[in-house]
Motif scaffolding. Structure first.
Motif, mmCIF file in Angstrom:
data_model
loop_
_atom_site.group_PDB
_atom_site.id
_atom_site.type_symbol
_atom_site.label_atom_id
_atom_site.label_comp_id
_atom_site.label_asym_id
_atom_site.label_seq_id
_atom_site.Cartn_x
_atom_site.Cartn_y
_atom_site.Cartn_z
ATOM 1 N N LEU A 150 46.279 38.025 30.242
ATOM 2 C CA LEU A 150 46.226 36.572 30.367
ATOM 3 C C LEU A 150 44.817 36.055 30.637
ATOM 4 O O LEU A 150 44.469 34.944 30.217
ATOM 5 N N THR A 151 44.021 36.843 31.330
ATOM 6 C CA THR A 151 42.664 36.382 31.682
ATOM 7 C C THR A 151 41.612 36.839 30.680
ATOM 8 O O THR A 151 40.427 36.593 30.895
ATOM 9 N N GLU A 152 42.045 37.458 29.591
ATOM 10 C CA GLU A 152 41.063 38.017 28.655
ATOM 11 C C GLU A 152 40.255 36.934 27.958
ATOM 12 O O GLU A 152 39.079 37.109 27.655
ATOM 13 N N ARG A 153 40.860 35.771 27.685
ATOM 14 C CA ARG A 153 40.205 34.760 26.861
ATOM 15 C C ARG A 153 39.660 33.581 27.653
ATOM 16 O O ARG A 153 39.197 32.609 27.045
ATOM 17 N N ILE A 154 39.739 33.614 28.960
ATOM 18 C CA ILE A 154 39.253 32.481 29.744
ATOM 19 C C ILE A 154 37.823 32.757 30.211
ATOM 20 O O ILE A 154 37.410 33.903 30.357
ATOM 21 N N ARG A 155 37.105 31.684 30.471
ATOM 22 C CA ARG A 155 35.693 31.831 30.829
ATOM 23 C C ARG A 155 35.505 32.513 32.176
ATOM 24 O O ARG A 155 34.578 33.279 32.370
ATOM 25 N N TRP A 156 36.381 32.179 33.122
ATOM 26 C CA TRP A 156 36.202 32.697 34.466
ATOM 27 C C TRP A 156 36.986 33.977 34.703
ATOM 28 O O TRP A 156 37.398 34.281 35.820
ATOM 29 N N ALA A 157 37.219 34.748 33.625
ATOM 30 C CA ALA A 157 37.979 35.991 33.744
ATOM 31 C C ALA A 157 37.292 36.965 34.696
ATOM 32 O O ALA A 157 37.939 37.611 35.530
ATOM 33 N N THR A 158 35.952 37.060 34.596
ATOM 34 C CA THR A 158 35.225 37.998 35.459
ATOM 35 C C THR A 158 35.353 37.613 36.924
ATOM 36 O O THR A 158 35.589 38.477 37.790
ATOM 37 N N ALA A 159 35.232 36.315 37.214
ATOM 38 C CA ALA A 159 35.362 35.867 38.603
ATOM 39 C C ALA A 159 36.781 36.112 39.118
ATOM 40 O O ALA A 159 36.968 36.528 40.269
ATOM 41 N N PHE A 160 37.775 35.864 38.267
ATOM 42 C CA PHE A 160 39.168 36.081 38.670
ATOM 43 C C PHE A 160 39.412 37.550 38.991
ATOM 44 O O PHE A 160 40.033 37.888 40.012
ATOM 45 N N ARG A 161 38.931 38.426 38.134
ATOM 46 C CA ARG A 161 39.121 39.862 38.370
ATOM 47 C C ARG A 161 38.346 40.326 39.592
ATOM 48 O O ARG A 161 38.802 41.219 40.327
ATOM 49 N N LEU A 162 37.195 39.726 39.822
ATOM 50 C CA LEU A 162 36.417 40.088 41.006
ATOM 51 C C LEU A 162 37.157 39.722 42.278
ATOM 52 O O LEU A 162 37.197 40.505 43.241
#
Length: 431
Positions: free
Chosen positions: A96-108
């Protein structure tokens, strides 16, 4: 051509040259892994003091001890539920977070719990699941939602002074009443400071022809007469009352701001006045999360929160390695996003998912800190796992290191197949 022949003819490096570099690591490995393993295996055949050889008695006792059987049962629950839940949640969030801009921040943010020790995380969740809503965040939220749809009673814990019998429906008067009577209901067990501000001073109601009247007031009886209305006492507004005849409710009413109530239009037959239990129900305080029935699911949920970041990180790395051509080809052929996810993404991710799952299984089998910290002492036996049982048997009451060593060997035998599976898979990938 000559250069290639000279390279081919050059002698290769001998494996013996790596021994001096590997020797220090092998010594440390033998001291910290091999020696404790062999020592624990030998120690498991001796008694608690290590003086008498007892053979397999420690292993027999282990599989007949109710505490150890409970630990085995809980470990099975952990292995079945926790790794699958973490892998599934990690897969869904990574996709779900693969295509969003803040994917890295979310995973962090999701990976941050991994930076906290399990002991510290256990303390955090011990507070989160406290039963008192003033301390436990979960119960505070539950109480807020519950009171939003079902407000608590105004007078929790209050009760009539005398003349009433407690039943499941509430407090029932022992003496019947009829139209024209006056019913006095003095209540106790409630703090005067918590009486609603709109409450007015209590006073004796006048007798009404054809009406059953009465008064409900807080009978504090400090410096006054118990069961009688004193000048400082106030009526209790908002209390519901029922008139019951032959087991059926024939009329209902509610007290006013001065505590008075009236049942109009009652027939001449006798009725019994009842105060419904809803008037005095204790407020909802949430669930006993740290009790015997919920303690294992609570600890598992804590571990899932901690390890989800680990799963997302690995699965997201696997997603980035999937050829985009395969995904786009499936979409061009008319596949929906769900079909692409189920028939393309998951099959291509299966090696990564398997490695994540097996790694989590190994981690689950060794779980110790969360169970030790979150579970209160009174229910720790219900949440027991093999690693905690091994520690309690070896270093707790009794100090039987022979039985503890047997548990350590059993735990190693349970973890070893998963470790060997991962090692073999890594070797196949390298080859």
């Amino acid at each position: 051509m000559k250069l290639r022949q000279s390279v081919d003819a050059a002698p290769g490096r001998s494996p013996r040259q790596a021994i001096p570099f590997l020797l220090p690591a092998l010594v440390v490995l033998a001291a910290l892994v091999l020696y404790p393993l062999v020592f624990s295996l030998i120690r498991s055949f001796f008694d608690a003091g290590g003086d008498e050889f007892v053979g397999l008695r420690n292993y027999v006792d282990t599989f007949t001890d109710p505490r150890t059987l409970t630990a085995f049962r809980n470990n099975v629950i952990w292995v079945v539920v926790a790794p699958a839940a973490v892998t599934g949640i990690g897969l869904v969030l990574a996709v779900l977070t693969e295509r969003i801009r803040w994917a890295t921040a979310f995973r962090l943010v999701l990976f941050m719990p991994m930076a906290i020790s399990l002991f510290a995380s256990g303390i955090i969740f011990r507070l989160v699941y406290e039963e008192a809503p003033e301390q436990g965040v979960v119960n505070a939220a539950l109480v807020g939602v519950h009171d939003l749809f079902s407000p608590s009673s105004q007078y929790p814990g209050a009760r009539p002074r005398d003349g009433y019998t407690r039943t499941e429906e509430g407090y029932v008067a022992t003496a019947p009443s009829r139209a024209g009577d006056t019913v006095m209901v003095p209540l106790t067990g409630f703090s005067p400071q918590e009486v609603p501000a709109r409450a007015l001073p209590a006073s004796q109601p006048a007798t009404g022809n054809g009406e059953l009247r009465g008064l409900v007031w807080l009978d504090v009886s400090v410096g006054g007469n118990a069961g009688k209305v004193d000048p400082i006492e106030r009526g209790l507004p908002g209390i519901g009352l029922e008139a019951v005849r032959d087991g059926k409710v024939v009329a209902r009413t509610t007290t006013g701001d001065d505590g008075r109530f009236t049942f109009p239009d009652l027939a001449s037959d006798e009725v019994v006045v009842r105060l419904p239990a809803s008037n005095f129900a204790l407020p909802f305080r949430g669930l006993t999360w740290l009790g015997p029935s919920l303690i294992t699911p609570v600890i598992i949920s804590s571990w899932i929160w901690i390890m989800t970041g680990f799963a997302i990180t690995f699965i997201a790395a696997g997603l980035s390695a999937i050829p985009r051509d395969a995904l786009e080809a499936a979409r061009v052929d008319g596949a929906t996003e769900w079909q692409v996810f189920r028939r393309v993404t998951i099959p291509l991710l299966s090696p990564v998912l398997l490695v994540v799952f097996v790694t989590l299984v190994i981690n689950v089998l060794k779980i110790f800190e969360l169970v030790f910290v979150i579970a209160p002492g009174s229910v720790q036996s219900e949440a027991n796992v093999l690693a905690l049982q091994m520690w309690q048997v070896s270093f707790g009451t009794g100090g039987d290191q022979g039985a503890g060593s047997a548990l350590a060997v059993i735990l190693f035998l349970l973890v070893a197949p998963a470790m060997l599976f991962n090692i073999r898979r890594f070797r196949r990938e390298r080859s």
